[in-house]
Design a protein around this motif. Structure first.
Motif, PDB file in Angstrom:
ATOM      1  N   ASN A 151     -49.755  17.613 -13.651  1.00  0.00           N
ATOM      2  CA  ASN A 151     -48.567  18.027 -12.892  1.00  0.00           C
ATOM      3  C   ASN A 151     -48.898  19.084 -11.850  1.00  0.00           C
ATOM      4  N   SER A 152     -50.125  19.602 -11.876  1.00  0.00           N
ATOM      5  CA  SER A 152     -50.451  20.734 -11.003  1.00  0.00           C
ATOM      6  C   SER A 152     -51.957  20.860 -10.853  1.00  0.00           C
ATOM      7  N   GLY A 153     -52.339  21.732  -9.902  1.00  0.00           N
ATOM      8  CA  GLY A 153     -53.754  22.016  -9.700  1.00  0.00           C
ATOM      9  C   GLY A 153     -54.342  22.783 -10.875  1.00  0.00           C
ATOM     10  N   THR A 154     -53.548  23.682 -11.431  1.00  0.00           N
ATOM     11  CA  THR A 154     -54.032  24.477 -12.564  1.00  0.00           C
ATOM     12  C   THR A 154     -54.405  23.574 -13.733  1.00  0.00           C
ATOM     13  N   GLU A 155     -53.542  22.603 -14.022  1.00  0.00           N
ATOM     14  CA  GLU A 155     -53.855  21.686 -15.126  1.00  0.00           C
ATOM     15  C   GLU A 155     -55.085  20.848 -14.810  1.00  0.00           C
ATOM     16  N   MET A 213     -63.539  16.070  -9.410  1.00  0.00           N
ATOM     17  CA  MET A 213     -62.761  16.683  -8.317  1.00  0.00           C
ATOM     18  C   MET A 213     -61.328  16.943  -8.774  1.00  0.00           C
ATOM     19  N   MET A 214     -60.846  18.140  -8.465  1.00  0.00           N
ATOM     20  CA  MET A 214     -59.449  18.510  -8.735  1.00  0.00           C
ATOM     21  C   MET A 214     -58.621  18.271  -7.476  1.00  0.00           C
ATOM     22  N   VAL A 215     -57.474  17.636  -7.663  1.00  0.00           N
ATOM     23  CA  VAL A 215     -56.568  17.333  -6.549  1.00  0.00           C
ATOM     24  C   VAL A 215     -55.157  17.732  -6.991  1.00  0.00           C
ATOM     25  N   ALA A 216     -54.331  18.159  -6.072  1.00  0.00           N
ATOM     26  CA  ALA A 216     -52.897  18.403  -6.367  1.00  0.00           C
ATOM     27  C   ALA A 216     -52.192  18.573  -5.020  1.00  0.00           C
ATOM     28  N   LYS A 217     -51.236  19.467  -4.946  1.00  0.00           N
ATOM     29  CA  LYS A 217     -50.508  19.786  -3.706  1.00  0.00           C
ATOM     30  C   LYS A 217     -50.156  18.536  -2.885  1.00  0.00           C
ATOM     31  N   GLY A 218     -50.905  18.247  -1.817  1.00  0.00           N
ATOM     32  CA  GLY A 218     -50.548  17.192  -0.865  1.00  0.00           C
ATOM     33  C   GLY A 218     -50.386  15.817  -1.478  1.00  0.00           C
ATOM     34  N   PHE A 253     -65.557  19.811  -7.419  1.00  0.00           N
ATOM     35  CA  PHE A 253     -64.911  20.258  -6.180  1.00  0.00           C
ATOM     36  C   PHE A 253     -63.435  20.494  -6.472  1.00  0.00           C
ATOM     37  N   ASP A 254     -62.956  21.663  -6.051  1.00  0.00           N
ATOM     38  CA  ASP A 254     -61.524  21.948  -6.121  1.00  0.00           C
ATOM     39  C   ASP A 254     -60.943  21.645  -4.738  1.00  0.00           C
ATOM     40  N   GLU A 255     -60.357  20.458  -4.612  1.00  0.00           N
ATOM     41  CA  GLU A 255     -59.749  20.055  -3.329  1.00  0.00           C
ATOM     42  C   GLU A 255     -58.224  20.115  -3.422  1.00  0.00           C
ATOM     43  N   VAL A 256     -57.736  21.023  -4.268  1.00  0.00           N
ATOM     44  CA  VAL A 256     -56.288  21.148  -4.438  1.00  0.00           C
ATOM     45  C   VAL A 256     -55.625  21.516  -3.104  1.00  0.00           C
ATOM     46  N   GLN A 257     -56.251  22.430  -2.363  1.00  0.00           N
ATOM     47  CA  GLN A 257     -55.640  22.861  -1.099  1.00  0.00           C
ATOM     48  C   GLN A 257     -56.239  22.136   0.109  1.00  0.00           C
ATOM     49  N   CYS A 258     -57.543  21.860   0.087  1.00  0.00           N
ATOM     50  CA  CYS A 258     -58.190  21.310   1.290  1.00  0.00           C
ATOM     51  C   CYS A 258     -58.189  19.779   1.307  1.00  0.00           C
ATOM     52  N   ALA A 303     -62.631  32.801  -4.887  1.00  0.00           N
ATOM     53  CA  ALA A 303     -62.096  31.491  -5.279  1.00  0.00           C
ATOM     54  C   ALA A 303     -60.691  31.620  -5.865  1.00  0.00           C
ATOM     55  N   PHE A 304     -59.953  30.521  -5.814  1.00  0.00           N
ATOM     56  CA  PHE A 304     -58.670  30.431  -6.518  1.00  0.00           C
ATOM     57  C   PHE A 304     -58.583  29.039  -7.122  1.00  0.00           C
ATOM     58  N   HIS A 305     -58.429  29.002  -8.444  1.00  0.00           N
ATOM     59  CA  HIS A 305     -58.347  27.699  -9.114  1.00  0.00           C
ATOM     60  C   HIS A 305     -57.072  27.541  -9.920  1.00  0.00           C
ATOM     61  N   GLY A 306     -56.179  28.527  -9.867  1.00  0.00           N
ATOM     62  CA  GLY A 306     -54.933  28.444 -10.612  1.00  0.00           C
ATOM     63  C   GLY A 306     -54.730  29.706 -11.434  1.00  0.00           C
ATOM     64  N   ARG A 307     -53.674  29.692 -12.268  1.00  0.00           N
ATOM     65  CA  ARG A 307     -53.278  30.914 -12.983  1.00  0.00           C
ATOM     66  C   ARG A 307     -53.353  30.798 -14.493  1.00  0.00           C
ATOM     67  N   GLY A 352     -59.145  28.447   0.189  1.00  0.00           N
ATOM     68  CA  GLY A 352     -57.814  28.609   0.764  1.00  0.00           C
ATOM     69  C   GLY A 352     -57.302  30.027   0.608  1.00  0.00           C
ATOM     70  N   GLU A 353     -56.940  30.388  -0.648  1.00  0.00           N
ATOM     71  CA  GLU A 353     -56.419  31.738  -0.904  1.00  0.00           C
ATOM     72  C   GLU A 353     -57.442  32.789  -0.481  1.00  0.00           C
ATOM     73  N   GLY A 354     -58.717  32.436  -0.575  1.00  0.00           N
ATOM     74  CA  GLY A 354     -59.796  33.374  -0.243  1.00  0.00           C
ATOM     75  C   GLY A 354     -59.896  33.675   1.247  1.00  0.00           C
ATOM     76  N   ILE A 391     -66.318  24.688  -7.050  1.00  0.00           N
ATOM     77  CA  ILE A 391     -66.239  25.251  -5.695  1.00  0.00           C
ATOM     78  C   ILE A 391     -65.166  24.552  -4.862  1.00  0.00           C
ATOM     79  N   GLU A 392     -64.428  25.349  -4.098  1.00  0.00           N
ATOM     80  CA  GLU A 392     -63.532  24.790  -3.082  1.00  0.00           C
ATOM     81  C   GLU A 392     -64.388  24.523  -1.835  1.00  0.00           C
ATOM     82  N   PRO A 393     -64.464  23.305  -1.340  1.00  0.00           N
ATOM     83  CA  PRO A 393     -65.245  23.076  -0.119  1.00  0.00           C
ATOM     84  C   PRO A 393     -64.787  23.973   1.037  1.00  0.00           C
TER      85      PRO A 393
HETATM   86  N1  PLP Z   1     -56.901  25.347  -6.681  1.00  0.00           N
HETATM   87  C1  PLP Z   1     -56.663  25.696  -5.411  1.00  0.00           C
HETATM   88  C2  PLP Z   1     -57.763  25.612  -4.402  1.00  0.00           C
HETATM   89  C3  PLP Z   1     -55.376  26.111  -5.037  1.00  0.00           C
HETATM   90  O1  PLP Z   1     -55.147  26.456  -3.766  1.00  0.00           O
HETATM   91  C4  PLP Z   1     -54.365  26.152  -6.008  1.00  0.00           C
HETATM   92  C5  PLP Z   1     -53.014  26.619  -5.649  1.00  0.00           C
HETATM   93  O2  PLP Z   1     -52.806  27.300  -4.685  1.00  0.00           O
HETATM   94  C6  PLP Z   1     -54.675  25.778  -7.317  1.00  0.00           C
HETATM   95  C7  PLP Z   1     -55.960  25.379  -7.618  1.00  0.00           C
HETATM   96  C8  PLP Z   1     -53.613  25.793  -8.382  1.00  0.00           C
HETATM   97  O3  PLP Z   1     -52.736  24.763  -8.158  1.00  0.00           O
HETATM   98  P1  PLP Z   1     -51.226  24.807  -8.779  1.00  0.00           P
HETATM   99  O4  PLP Z   1     -50.550  25.964  -8.141  1.00  0.00           O
HETATM  100  O5  PLP Z   1     -50.663  23.472  -8.417  1.00  0.00           O
HETATM  101  O6  PLP Z   1     -51.369  24.963 -10.253  1.00  0.00           O
END
Ligand code: PLP
Length: 388
Positions: free
Chosen positions: A94-98, A238-243, A212-217, A127-131, A184-186, A179-181
């Motif tokens: 349901n999300s990037g964090t998951e 690879m992690m995907v979410a958002k878009g 690869f964390d491609e949640v944002q990119c 890096a940012f991978h979720g909370r 984003g938050e960084g 790694i985020e290619p």
């Molecule tokens: N990974 C990256 C690169 C993100 O930018 C985000 C959210 O901003 C996440 C993971 C976490 O995704 P979510 O907020 O959908 O849990």
């Protein structure tokens, strides 16, 4: 007295009631030009007619069934992702964090099944991978982890873009590199293609998995379906979410058959992940983001970037430089980016701050050229007001 909504956000005093394309309308009727897209979520803008139609059609048929049964919409979206990427298999979240949690579990299980005691995952500063507890341990930043210890062990952070540090750190004991290619938050921090290629070489030599964390990119933001495609190398996971959901909460973990080999029945699950509603929307998003669409993203990005370079030239006291790739753009500021965000609100323009003194611009990928021109004009006025 605490607010009924847990106060973990410093919210702007604006509430939106509707959206269309790159525009949001606030409660008082004011229209805002949206360069945040829900932080890279509304990839096709607000209320895209095809997404609205797909969602309502599916809503009239079937919203949710358990993953105890086959879900044809899920199978369709998984097949589309497999066909268009390095991956052999997909798990929906349901999300990037998951997605991050599963990427970590998949890595650990892979090495456990191989009978190797590899547990260290290398991540990067900024890096940012979720909370979740796992995702904050991976990123390791003081502001995210403070007060939440003890942290999940097994992570180590290296400086961003330091290939020597990477070469020294990756050994035959390293389980994975996450790694985020593009961070984003960084602060919209890119890496030269050679760095990702070098990372792949190091990991191939040591057997280390790449996540690869491609949640944002990801999902078209850089002008390719996934950002890593520019480098010519592929990850194992690879992690995907958002878009991918275009605004519907949807995430995914994509993996090669080898990396996913430990994830047998019973090792992971989700009540909502991959439900028919989300997957129907996700499939429509992917349908719309075809090669012709991606070529347009690159054209729009070039136009946007040119406008931003002009702003840097005309407001040297406010802006330092332009960074990013495609429509994942950053303006490095000489003033706090939150000041620019506030000045932009006054121009009815929505932007997003990031670390490293960067203002993020993550518009809808189909933003019309006229809205790009309007956005640059509003940023120009915001910068002029700030400099006054
Ligand atoms: N990974 C990256 C690169 C993100 O930018 C985000 C959210 O901003 C996440 C993971 C976490 O995704 P979510 O907020 O959908 O849990």
């Amino acid at each position: 007295m605490i607010s009924p909504v847990l106060p973990t956000y410093n919210r702007a005093p604006i509430a939106f009631v509707s959206g269309a394309g790159s525009w949001l309308t606030a409660e008082d009727g004011t229209r805002y030009l949206d360069l945040g897209a829900g932080i890279a979520v509304n990839a096709l803008g607000h209320a895209h007619p095809d997404l609205v139609a797909t969602l309502t059609e599916q809503a009239a048929k079937l919203w949710h069934v358990s993953n105890l049964y086959r879900i044809p919409e899920q199978e369709r979206l998984a097949t589309m992702l497999v066909d268009r990427t390095f991956a052999d298999t997909v798990f929906f979240t349901n999300s990037g964090t998951e997605a991050c949690e599963l990427a970590i579990k998949m890595t650990r299980k892979y090495w456990y099944d191989k009978g190797e005691a590899r547990t260290e995952i290398i991540a990067f500063e900024g890096a940012f991978h979720g909370r979740s507890t796992g995702a904050i341990a991976a990123a390791g930043a003081e502001k995210m982890v403070k007060g939440f210890g003890p942290l999940m062990p097994g992570f180590r952070q290296l400086p961003w873009g330091d290939h020597d540090a990477l070469r020294a750190a990756i050994t035959t004991d390293t389980a994975a590199v996450i790694i985020e290619p593009i961070q984003g938050e960084g602060g919209i921090r890119t890496l030269p293609d050679a760095c990702l290629k070098g990372l792949r070489d190091l990991c191939d030599t040591t057997g280390t998995l790449i996540i690869f964390d491609e949640v944002q990119c990801g999902v078209g933001r850089t002008g390719k379906l996934f950002a890593h495609e520019w480098s010519g190398i592929a990850p194992d996971i690879m992690m995907v979410a958002k878009g991918i959901g275009g605004g519907f909460p949807l995430g995914a973990v994509l993996a090669t058959e080898n990396a996913a080999s430990g994830m047998t029945p019973g090792t992971h699950g989700s009540t909502y992940g991959g439900n028919p509603l989300g997957c129907a929307v996700g499939a429509k998003v992917l349908d719309l983001i075809d090669d012709a669409f991606l070529a347009q993203v690159s054209q729009k990005a070039a136009r946007f970037r040119q406008g931003l370079e002009g702003l840097v030239a005309s407001h040297p006291a406010i802006f330092d430089s332009v960074r990013g790739q495609g429509l994942m753009l950053g303006l490095k500021c000489r003033v706090p980016p939150t000041d620019v965000v506030k000045a932009a609100y006054a121009q009815h323009l929505l932007t997003v701050p990031a670390a490293d003194n960067v203002l993020r611009l993550l518009p809808a990928l189909n933003i019309p050229d006229t809205d790009i021109t309007e956005a640059i004009a509003r940023l120009d006025r915001a910068a002029t007001a700030l400099a006054a």
